[in-house]
Write an enzyme that holds these catalytic residues in place. Structure first.
Site, short mmCIF file in Angstrom:
data_model
loop_
_atom_site.label_atom_id
_atom_site.label_comp_id
_atom_site.label_asym_id
_atom_site.label_seq_id
_atom_site.Cartn_x
_atom_site.Cartn_y
_atom_site.Cartn_z
N ASP A 27 0.81 -1.21 0.00
CA ASP A 27 0.00 0.00 0.00
C ASP A 27 0.84 1.27 0.00
OD1 ASP A 27 -1.89 -2.01 0.41
OD2 ASP A 27 -3.16 -0.73 1.63
N SER B 254 -3.32 -9.81 5.64
CA SER B 254 -2.39 -8.71 5.90
C SER B 254 -1.88 -8.81 7.33
CB SER B 254 -3.09 -7.36 5.69
OG SER B 254 -4.11 -7.17 6.64
N ARG C 206 0.03 3.38 17.16
CA ARG C 206 -0.32 4.46 16.23
C ARG C 206 -0.02 5.87 16.77
NH1 ARG C 206 0.67 0.92 12.99
NH2 ARG C 206 -0.96 -0.15 11.81
N ASP D 229 -7.32 2.49 12.10
CA ASP D 229 -6.03 3.18 12.07
C ASP D 229 -6.11 4.57 11.46
OD1 ASP D 229 -4.65 1.25 13.40
OD2 ASP D 229 -3.85 0.27 11.62
#
Length: 505
Positions: free
Chosen positions: A106, A270, A185, A214
């Site tokens: 990505d 993923s 994060r 996220d």
């Protein structure tokens, strides 16, 4: 064929070499020309071969003149859901963006796509404990066109500033999830914003999807830390997600642009890894009935194949934070925050500790299936829970449990840098002043077994609780205690009996 009049910026064109569009150059739009004669010098009031020059003005965005020329920025084939033709069309410069880069499919594709849109891209890669060839990631980002690449080791900060407060809180979302990704994060966002401010970048970008948590976590943190920052979230832009409706289209784009990626259609899920955990989702895991494939787990071994001898550990706590771990078998000790956590990861992983497979409620409103491995976090959760119960007043602990529940929810939803979450961390930290002592535990076959505990701040009174010693407790006093507490129950059921009799009449 072009001449600038200098002051005022007027541009003049030869009629036999018409303008074919406008391209950005040094902050302004300049015309592109096509013609057999090539570039020739012209004067403003003269003509080559008797031709009369025509004054050119850059088109206003969205005007007919612009639409008839070269595609304007944001309106080319790639923005109409059509295949990229590979033309040399250039978008208008938009400024500098700092991209949260991982080196995966990505963000590698997003890096190239951002450049197509006219951004100068600075890649930021946080070393947060993931297994990664950081030098290879740097070279890859530069090869894809990144203006600069920052790789920052934030592992120690992650443990001390984010994992330790979660340990103190006994943070657990929906009774099972230890918040590995949610804690990482805001740590990454802190570094991302720091580089954006250092580079005077107006934008940050990330590769989080438009359906997940996220995106919320990254952006709430970035806006809290730098209110004027602007966020580019490609997976929420129609011109991006319509062009790339699935991973196959991303793979095709990557192949076309020479982007090497580790993900192939044969690895159908993923992963996201950091020092605290690794998560698996998407692909074949989206069907909650499907069992995790045997080769999926990477941080922990199969408990059935783990060693037949347990590791017995002693973990010392001060103010609810682990400060030392000792393996009673081989005498190994670790005391620095990062080394201690890495060591516990190794021990727990060896014994298959920390695996969960759950369906959780995302903040955006949907349920999702996730598989997590949190080895060290699982050991510390059980150890801290035990020493806290041993040293904390009952009523304080009840209040603290409520705070922990709210803290876990805020962290999961992305509000780490909110005033309410800061307040909760202060309150929880205050509650940990007496959480001091050592927990002895066994790590074995996928489980953590508490073996014993001791503390100079213990509220446990062995003499008081003993069945063999009366101590300062008078058993007869329990009669009055029971009578008082039973009064409410007696009255409630007396009233219920009257109501039942009337209903039967």
């Amino acid at each position: 064929m072009l001449r600038s009049s200098g002051e005022g910026g007027e541009l003049w064109q030869h009629p036999e070499q018409p303008c074919r569009g406008w391209v950005p150059s040094q902050g302004q739009l300049l015309p592109r020309f096509c013609g057999a004669g090539g570039a020739q010098g012209l004067s403003r009031d003269g003509a080559q071969g008797g031709a009369v020059l025509r004054r050119l003005r850059p088109p206003e965005p969205g005007t007919k003149e612009q639409r008839e020329g070269e595609d304007a920025p944001g309106t080319g084939p790639e923005h109409r859901g059509q295949p990229d033709t590979g033309s040399d069309t250039m978008a208008q410069p938009k400024g500098t963006v700092v991209l949260a880069y991982s080196g995966g499919l990505d963000t590698s594709c997003i890096l190239v796509w951002l450049k197509e849109q006219g951004y100068d891209v600075i890649a930021y890669l946080a070393n947060i404990g993931q297994k990664e060839d950081f030098e290879a990631a740097r070279k890859k980002a530069l090869a894809l066109g990144a203006k600069k690449v920052y790789i920052e080791d934030v592992s120690r900060e992650f443990v001390e500033s984010f994992i330790w407060p979660a340990v103190q809180a006994n943070a657990l979302y929906e009774d099972r999830y230890l918040l590995g990704t949610a804690l990482a994060r805001p740590c990454i966002a802190r570094g991302l914003v720091g580089i954006a401010q250092q580079e005077r970048a107006a934008y940050i970008a990330h590769g989080a999807t438009g359906k997940g948590n996220d995106q919320v976590r990254f952006e709430l943190s970035c806006y809290a830390l730098c209110p004027k920052i602007k966020v580019v979230a490609p997976w929420r832009l129609p011109e991006f997600y319509q062009r790339f409706p699935g991973r196959r289209e991303l793979m095709d784009y990557a192949k076309k642009h020479g982007i090497p990626v580790p993900v192939t259609p044969q690895t159908p899920w993923s992963m996201d890894e950091n020092l605290m955990h690794i998560s698996y989702e998407a692909g074949i895991l989206e069907n909650p009935k499907n069992q995790a494939p045997p080769g999926l787990y990477t941080k922990t071994c199969d408990p059935a194949k783990s060693p037949d001898t347990p590791d017995v550990l002693e973990i010392e706590f001060e103010r609810g934070v682990p400060v030392k771990v000792t393996n009673t078998g081989d005498g190994a000790t670790r005391s620095s925050a990062l080394e201690l956590f890495v060591y516990l990861n190794d021990i727990a992983g060896k014994h298959g500790v920390g695996r969960i497979d759950i369906v959780e409620n995302r903040f955006v409103g949907m349920k999702s299936r996730g598989i997590y491995e949190t080895p060290a976090g699982t050991i510390l959760y059980h150890a801290h829970l035990d020493i806290e119960a041993f040293t904390m007043d009952r009523e304080v602990r009840k209040i603290k449990q409520g705070l922990s529940l709210k803290f876990s929810e805020l962290v999961y939803n992305g509000f780490w840098h909110s005033p309410e979450c800061e307040f909760l961390r202060e309150c929880i930290g205050r509650s940990q002043e007496s959480v001091v002592g050592t927990v002895r535990l066994s790590v074995f076959k996928g489980h953590v077994y508490i073996l014993g505990r001791e503390s100079p701040r213990s509220l446990y009174n062995e003499e008081l609780v003993s069945m063999n010693v009366q101590g300062d407790y008078e058993p007869a006093d329990a009669t009055g205690f029971i009578n008082i507490n039973s009064l409410r129950l007696k009255e409630y059921h007396r009233l219920q009996s009257k109501v039942t009799v009337k209903q039967d009449e």
